[in-house]
Design a protein around this motif. Structure first.
Motif, PDB file in Angstrom:
ATOM      1  N   GLU A   4      -3.345  11.015  -5.722  1.00  0.00           N
ATOM      2  CA  GLU A   4      -3.291  10.962  -4.270  1.00  0.00           C
ATOM      3  C   GLU A   4      -4.095   9.715  -4.026  1.00  0.00           C
ATOM      4  OE1 GLU A   4      -1.498  12.510  -2.107  1.00  0.00           O
ATOM      5  OE2 GLU A   4      -0.744  14.176  -3.653  1.00  0.00           O
ATOM      6  N   CYS A   5      -3.267   8.448  -4.201  1.00  0.00           N
ATOM      7  CA  CYS A   5      -4.298   7.312  -3.957  1.00  0.00           C
ATOM      8  C   CYS A   5      -4.583   6.930  -2.766  1.00  0.00           C
ATOM      9  CB  CYS A   5      -3.175   6.093  -4.372  1.00  0.00           C
ATOM     10  SG  CYS A   5      -2.467   6.034  -6.026  1.00  0.00           S
ATOM     11  N   ASN A   6      -4.001   7.374  -1.573  1.00  0.00           N
ATOM     12  CA  ASN A   6      -4.615   7.096  -0.289  1.00  0.00           C
ATOM     13  C   ASN A   6      -4.723   5.752   0.148  1.00  0.00           C
ATOM     14  OD1 ASN A   6      -4.990   8.527   2.119  1.00  0.00           O
ATOM     15  ND2 ASN A   6      -7.335   8.806   1.903  1.00  0.00           N
ATOM     16  N   ARG A  63       0.839  -1.182  -0.093  1.00  0.00           N
ATOM     17  CA  ARG A  63       0.099   0.111  -0.027  1.00  0.00           C
ATOM     18  C   ARG A  63       0.832   1.338   0.011  1.00  0.00           C
ATOM     19  NH1 ARG A  63      -3.125  -1.810   5.098  1.00  0.00           N
ATOM     20  NH2 ARG A  63      -3.943   0.377   5.190  1.00  0.00           N
ATOM     21  N   PHE A  64       1.979   1.301   0.736  1.00  0.00           N
ATOM     22  CA  PHE A  64       2.759   2.525   0.713  1.00  0.00           C
ATOM     23  C   PHE A  64       3.601   2.583  -0.701  1.00  0.00           C
ATOM     24  CE2 PHE A  64       7.745   3.296   1.135  1.00  0.00           C
ATOM     25  CZ  PHE A  64       7.454   4.743   1.353  1.00  0.00           C
ATOM     26  N   THR A  65       3.919   1.578  -1.296  1.00  0.00           N
ATOM     27  CA  THR A  65       4.751   1.531  -2.479  1.00  0.00           C
ATOM     28  C   THR A  65       3.494   1.984  -3.621  1.00  0.00           C
ATOM     29  OG1 THR A  65       4.365  -0.659  -3.073  1.00  0.00           O
ATOM     30  CG2 THR A  65       6.507   0.267  -2.072  1.00  0.00           C
ATOM     31  N   THR A  66       2.446   1.511  -3.360  1.00  0.00           N
ATOM     32  CA  THR A  66       1.395   1.917  -4.422  1.00  0.00           C
ATOM     33  C   THR A  66       0.896   3.586  -4.326  1.00  0.00           C
ATOM     34  OG1 THR A  66       0.224   0.034  -4.268  1.00  0.00           O
ATOM     35  CG2 THR A  66      -1.281   1.602  -4.928  1.00  0.00           C
ATOM     36  N   ASP A  67       0.884   3.934  -3.208  1.00  0.00           N
ATOM     37  CA  ASP A  67       0.829   5.561  -2.880  1.00  0.00           C
ATOM     38  C   ASP A  67       1.886   6.238  -3.792  1.00  0.00           C
ATOM     39  OD1 ASP A  67      -1.628   5.211  -1.683  1.00  0.00           O
ATOM     40  OD2 ASP A  67      -0.831   5.663   0.339  1.00  0.00           O
ATOM     41  N   VAL A  68       3.137   5.620  -3.465  1.00  0.00           N
ATOM     42  CA  VAL A  68       4.480   6.332  -3.882  1.00  0.00           C
ATOM     43  C   VAL A  68       4.427   6.272  -5.300  1.00  0.00           C
ATOM     44  CG1 VAL A  68       7.081   6.118  -4.196  1.00  0.00           C
ATOM     45  CG2 VAL A  68       5.826   5.942  -1.861  1.00  0.00           C
ATOM     46  N   ILE A  69       4.232   5.196  -5.879  1.00  0.00           N
ATOM     47  CA  ILE A  69       4.350   5.071  -7.522  1.00  0.00           C
ATOM     48  C   ILE A  69       2.870   5.851  -7.986  1.00  0.00           C
ATOM     49  CG2 ILE A  69       4.148   3.552  -9.423  1.00  0.00           C
ATOM     50  CD1 ILE A  69       6.851   3.164  -8.015  1.00  0.00           C
ATOM     51  N   GLY A  70       1.921   5.610  -7.219  1.00  0.00           N
ATOM     52  CA  GLY A  70       0.775   6.405  -7.904  1.00  0.00           C
ATOM     53  C   GLY A  70       1.020   7.777  -8.013  1.00  0.00           C
ATOM     54  N   SER A  71       1.485   8.247  -6.882  1.00  0.00           N
ATOM     55  CA  SER A  71       1.762   9.947  -6.690  1.00  0.00           C
ATOM     56  C   SER A  71       2.836  10.240  -7.718  1.00  0.00           C
ATOM     57  CB  SER A  71       2.114  10.277  -5.508  1.00  0.00           C
ATOM     58  OG  SER A  71       2.258  11.510  -5.269  1.00  0.00           O
ATOM     59  N   CYS A  72       3.822   9.484  -7.702  1.00  0.00           N
ATOM     60  CA  CYS A  72       5.087   9.977  -8.658  1.00  0.00           C
ATOM     61  C   CYS A  72       4.890   9.774 -10.053  1.00  0.00           C
ATOM     62  CB  CYS A  72       6.519   9.208  -8.231  1.00  0.00           C
ATOM     63  SG  CYS A  72       7.019   9.838  -6.694  1.00  0.00           S
ATOM     64  N   ALA A  73       4.376   8.384 -10.513  1.00  0.00           N
ATOM     65  CA  ALA A  73       4.155   8.216 -11.868  1.00  0.00           C
ATOM     66  C   ALA A  73       2.887   8.371 -12.522  1.00  0.00           C
ATOM     67  CB  ALA A  73       4.456   6.562 -12.154  1.00  0.00           C
ATOM     68  N   GLU A  94      -1.649  20.134 -18.335  1.00  0.00           N
ATOM     69  CA  GLU A  94      -1.366  20.832 -19.486  1.00  0.00           C
ATOM     70  C   GLU A  94      -2.248  22.280 -19.517  1.00  0.00           C
ATOM     71  OE1 GLU A  94       1.420  18.214 -22.425  1.00  0.00           O
ATOM     72  OE2 GLU A  94      -0.642  17.471 -22.106  1.00  0.00           O
ATOM     73  N   ARG A  95      -3.397  21.866 -19.607  1.00  0.00           N
ATOM     74  CA  ARG A  95      -4.631  22.628 -19.969  1.00  0.00           C
ATOM     75  C   ARG A  95      -4.678  23.689 -18.854  1.00  0.00           C
ATOM     76  NH1 ARG A  95      -8.385  19.251 -20.146  1.00  0.00           N
ATOM     77  NH2 ARG A  95      -9.145  19.336 -17.975  1.00  0.00           N
ATOM     78  N   ASN A  96      -4.418  23.594 -17.464  1.00  0.00           N
ATOM     79  CA  ASN A  96      -4.451  24.496 -16.480  1.00  0.00           C
ATOM     80  C   ASN A  96      -2.835  24.999 -16.027  1.00  0.00           C
ATOM     81  OD1 ASN A  96      -7.409  24.451 -15.624  1.00  0.00           O
ATOM     82  ND2 ASN A  96      -6.743  22.220 -15.665  1.00  0.00           N
ATOM     83  N   LYS A  97      -1.868  24.573 -16.912  1.00  0.00           N
ATOM     84  CA  LYS A  97      -0.460  24.904 -16.447  1.00  0.00           C
ATOM     85  C   LYS A  97      -0.096  24.572 -15.100  1.00  0.00           C
ATOM     86  CE  LYS A  97      -0.379  28.491 -20.090  1.00  0.00           C
ATOM     87  NZ  LYS A  97      -0.762  27.609 -21.031  1.00  0.00           N
ATOM     88  N   ILE A  98      -0.409  23.244 -14.462  1.00  0.00           N
ATOM     89  CA  ILE A  98       0.041  22.848 -13.340  1.00  0.00           C
ATOM     90  C   ILE A  98       0.954  22.003 -13.371  1.00  0.00           C
ATOM     91  CG2 ILE A  98      -0.713  21.128 -11.375  1.00  0.00           C
ATOM     92  CD1 ILE A  98      -3.554  22.094 -12.165  1.00  0.00           C
ATOM     93  N   SER A  99       2.038  22.248 -12.225  1.00  0.00           N
ATOM     94  CA  SER A  99       3.356  21.527 -12.466  1.00  0.00           C
ATOM     95  C   SER A  99       3.547  20.709 -11.035  1.00  0.00           C
ATOM     96  CB  SER A  99       4.730  22.600 -12.484  1.00  0.00           C
ATOM     97  OG  SER A  99       5.647  21.761 -12.547  1.00  0.00           O
ATOM     98  N   ARG A 100       4.040  19.627 -10.922  1.00  0.00           N
ATOM     99  CA  ARG A 100       4.168  18.777  -9.563  1.00  0.00           C
ATOM    100  C   ARG A 100       5.392  18.355  -9.764  1.00  0.00           C
ATOM    101  NH1 ARG A 100       2.019  14.092  -7.706  1.00  0.00           N
ATOM    102  NH2 ARG A 100       0.953  14.267  -5.564  1.00  0.00           N
ATOM    103  N   LYS A 101       5.896  17.859  -8.212  1.00  0.00           N
ATOM    104  CA  LYS A 101       7.150  17.203  -8.231  1.00  0.00           C
ATOM    105  C   LYS A 101       7.148  15.717  -8.601  1.00  0.00           C
ATOM    106  CE  LYS A 101       9.358  20.909  -5.556  1.00  0.00           C
ATOM    107  NZ  LYS A 101      10.119  21.481  -4.478  1.00  0.00           N
ATOM    108  N   ASP A 102       6.975  15.079  -9.637  1.00  0.00           N
ATOM    109  CA  ASP A 102       6.946  13.789  -9.650  1.00  0.00           C
ATOM    110  C   ASP A 102       7.522  13.324 -11.238  1.00  0.00           C
ATOM    111  OD1 ASP A 102       5.128  14.496 -11.417  1.00  0.00           O
ATOM    112  OD2 ASP A 102       3.253  13.921 -10.090  1.00  0.00           O
ATOM    113  N   PHE A 103       7.511  12.049 -11.147  1.00  0.00           N
ATOM    114  CA  PHE A 103       8.154  11.487 -12.692  1.00  0.00           C
ATOM    115  C   PHE A 103       6.939  11.894 -13.776  1.00  0.00           C
ATOM    116  CE2 PHE A 103       8.097   7.736 -15.455  1.00  0.00           C
ATOM    117  CZ  PHE A 103       9.450   8.039 -15.914  1.00  0.00           C
ATOM    118  N   LEU A 104       5.868  12.019 -13.498  1.00  0.00           N
ATOM    119  CA  LEU A 104       4.756  12.107 -14.569  1.00  0.00           C
ATOM    120  C   LEU A 104       5.040  13.703 -15.152  1.00  0.00           C
ATOM    121  CD1 LEU A 104       2.358  11.164 -16.224  1.00  0.00           C
ATOM    122  CD2 LEU A 104       0.998  12.645 -14.276  1.00  0.00           C
ATOM    123  N   GLN A 105       5.494  14.557 -14.244  1.00  0.00           N
ATOM    124  CA  GLN A 105       5.934  15.845 -14.719  1.00  0.00           C
ATOM    125  C   GLN A 105       7.023  16.032 -15.745  1.00  0.00           C
ATOM    126  OE1 GLN A 105       3.899  18.319 -13.925  1.00  0.00           O
ATOM    127  NE2 GLN A 105       4.902  19.547 -15.386  1.00  0.00           N
TER     128      GLN A 105
END
Length: 513
Positions: A193-195, A179-189, A260-271
């Motif tokens: 916010e999988c929670n 569950r911890f790694t799911t939250d990390v990968i879900g958030s970073c990749a 991209e539509r809202n010009k939002i940036s986040r500190k993750d792999f998806l960015q």
């Protein structure tokens, strides 16, 4: 009359198939390569096919039986597969003669199953181009960029476990770490916010489980893909079920479109993937080296970006959670190791005002040895796949590995070989101490692979593991619960080494944390 004719036809077909298999089972012997005697119809993997033994364990058995030979031939049904047995040959395959084994031989279909065309499965020029693009995403600067996101998930795990420690004290660590790694990968990749620490049955968690659960239909589909990939391609068969790939592809599309539509940036792999999709290279705001990235204009397509997010999840979710679970298990069995690791963590935290920074994580030498020994005893990938891309004469022998031959490297076998690792079943972090690690022979410790196709995300995985274990050790005392069977029984149906019955521990909050 018609019945007799039908029986005769079926009998003739059966005889033909049996004779064909018997002929195929001489493939390695006819080339002067020793082999494990195969059995009709499953070849050398009868128990694997019947889901009574995991593939990695079977390959480890073969390694132990045939050690002393340069290599050995086995059969998956009637398909010949080579297993290198010597360190020297493994070195040639992974590094010295990489050009002859650059392909993993893993099926992908960019047209019908675009998520299968990820960095792990691609070969040749496509692989090298994509590897060069993605490598700068895993520099120390980019990892610091994602540290805040990982730590946020870790603090949530710590808080949930603190609440549990007040109520039940019993915790199953295999599921908790997943569950911890799911939250990390879900958030970073995927930017979600999988929670799942608070809500274990979120859709993301369920799809993660489904990706690593092989049903009978999954097994049959994978066998068809393996035995006759060119014939099944027109049918659009994917390695994973369509519900899994559709779910992850939609998540990436929705999140990318929204940012991209809202010009939002986040500190993750998806960015970082969004930057590659927009510009063909990463922003160099952390002064990390972008060497190897294509010039602006050569961008990732959406399908390419989605495929990399998908493999980021697949490679980092189950493997990392399993490593953390086994590390917890061994520290529960060896309480002296647990206490020493705890003091190591706390010593580093004191230097950095109790802040778990990137620099703090680099100053936990004993915890590093615990993680390394866990990766040795329980390698996340028990075998590595390669495929010969040309006829290859094995140095110092008269044997030749034919072009297109699948190759499986026995990582679990060599990391448990008593010749290289005395008392290999003992958990001994001192093997990796500063004094001893220089004695480790090359190509006997390969938890992340080696050579040009070494795991691109290994530093990310190690940071994730260290954050999770640091928070556990600093805040809790962990002891084994009687529900944990000893010795551990490993799951025979999985790809990654995991325990069947989970790892149950007693969790006690430390007053001085």
């Amino acid at each position: 009359m018609e019945v007799n004719f039908l029986i005769s036809v079926l009998g003739a077909i059966t005889c033909f198939v049996v004779i064909y298999f018997k002929y195929s089972f001489n493939y390695w012997l006819s080339r002067g390569i020793p082999q494990i005697p195969p059995a009709f119809p499953f070849g050398t993997i009868t128990k694997v096919f019947l889901r009574q033994q995991m593939l990695g364990d079977r390959i480890r058995e073969v390694y132990n039986i045939m050690k002393g030979h340069e290599c050995v031939g086995v059969y998956f049904f009637n398909q010949p597969v080579l297993i290198p047995l010597s360190r020297d040959l493994m070195k040639h395959i992974l590094t010295k003669d990489f050009q002859a084994f650059h392909d993993r031989g893993i099926y992908y279909d960019e047209d019908n199953d675009p998520l299968s065309a990820h960095l792990f499965s691609l070969s040749g020029v496509k692989w090298r181009t994509l590897r060069n693009k993605l490598s700068p995403a895993f520099t120390s600067g980019k990892l610091k960029f994602m540290l805040e996101t990982i730590l946020k998930c870790g603090i949530q795990m710590q808080n949930v476990l603190s609440d549990l420690a007040e109520v039940s004290k019993e915790v199953e660590m295999k599921d908790t770490m997943a569950r911890f790694t799911t939250d990390v990968i879900g958030s970073c990749a995927f930017g979600l916010e999988c929670n799942t620490m608070k809500e274990p049955n979120t859709k993301f968690r369920l799809m993660g489980r489904r990706a690593f659960t092989q049903t009978i239909s999954d097994m049959l589909r994978i066998i068809l893909i393996y035995l006759c990939p060119t014939l099944v391609k027109p049918f659009g068969f994917g390695v994973f079920s369509s519900e899994v790939t559709d779910f992850f592809k939609n998540i990436v599309k929705d999140t990318m479109d929204y940012r991209e539509r809202n010009k939002i940036s986040r500190k993750d792999f998806l960015q970082l993937l969004i930057q590659l999709k927009q510009n063909g290279r990463l922003d160099n705001d952390d002064h990390s080296n972008n060497e190897g990235c294509d010039t602006p204009g050569t961008v990732l397509t959406f399908d390419e970006a989605a495929a990399q997010a998908f493999i980021f999840f697949l490679a980092g979710f189950e493997t990392t959670s399993a490593t953390m679970s086994f590390a917890v298990f061994e520290m529960c069995v060896n309480l002296d190791i647990q206490e020493r690791a705890r003091q190591d963590v706390r010593s580093a935290l004191r230097k950095y005002d109790n802040q778990l920074t990137y620099e703090c994580l680099t100053e936990m030498p004993y915890l590093d040895t615990v993680i390394s020994e866990t990766l040795r005893k329980y390698p996340p990938a028990p075998v590595y796949a390669r495929k010969a891309t040309e006829d290859y004469k094995i140095p110092g022998t008269k044997m030749t590995i034919p072009n297109n031959s699948p190759v499986l490297l026995p990582i679990w076998g060599i990391q448990h070989d008593p010749e290289f690792w005395p008392n290999p079943e003992n958990f001994d972090p001192e093997r990796f101490s500063e004094e001893n690690k220089s004695k480790i022979l090359d190509y006997t410790y390969l938890p992340f692979g080696e050579g040009p196709r070494v795991c691109i995300g290994q530093r990310f995985a190690l940071i994730q593991i260290k954050i999770g274990l640091s928070l556990l050790l600093n805040n809790f005392k962990l002891t084994l619960n009687p529900k944990t069977p000893l010795p551990l029984k490993l799951e025979p149906k999985g790809i990654v080494i995991t325990p069947v019955s989970g790892i149950w521990v007693e969790l006690s909050r430390l007053d001085d944390s």
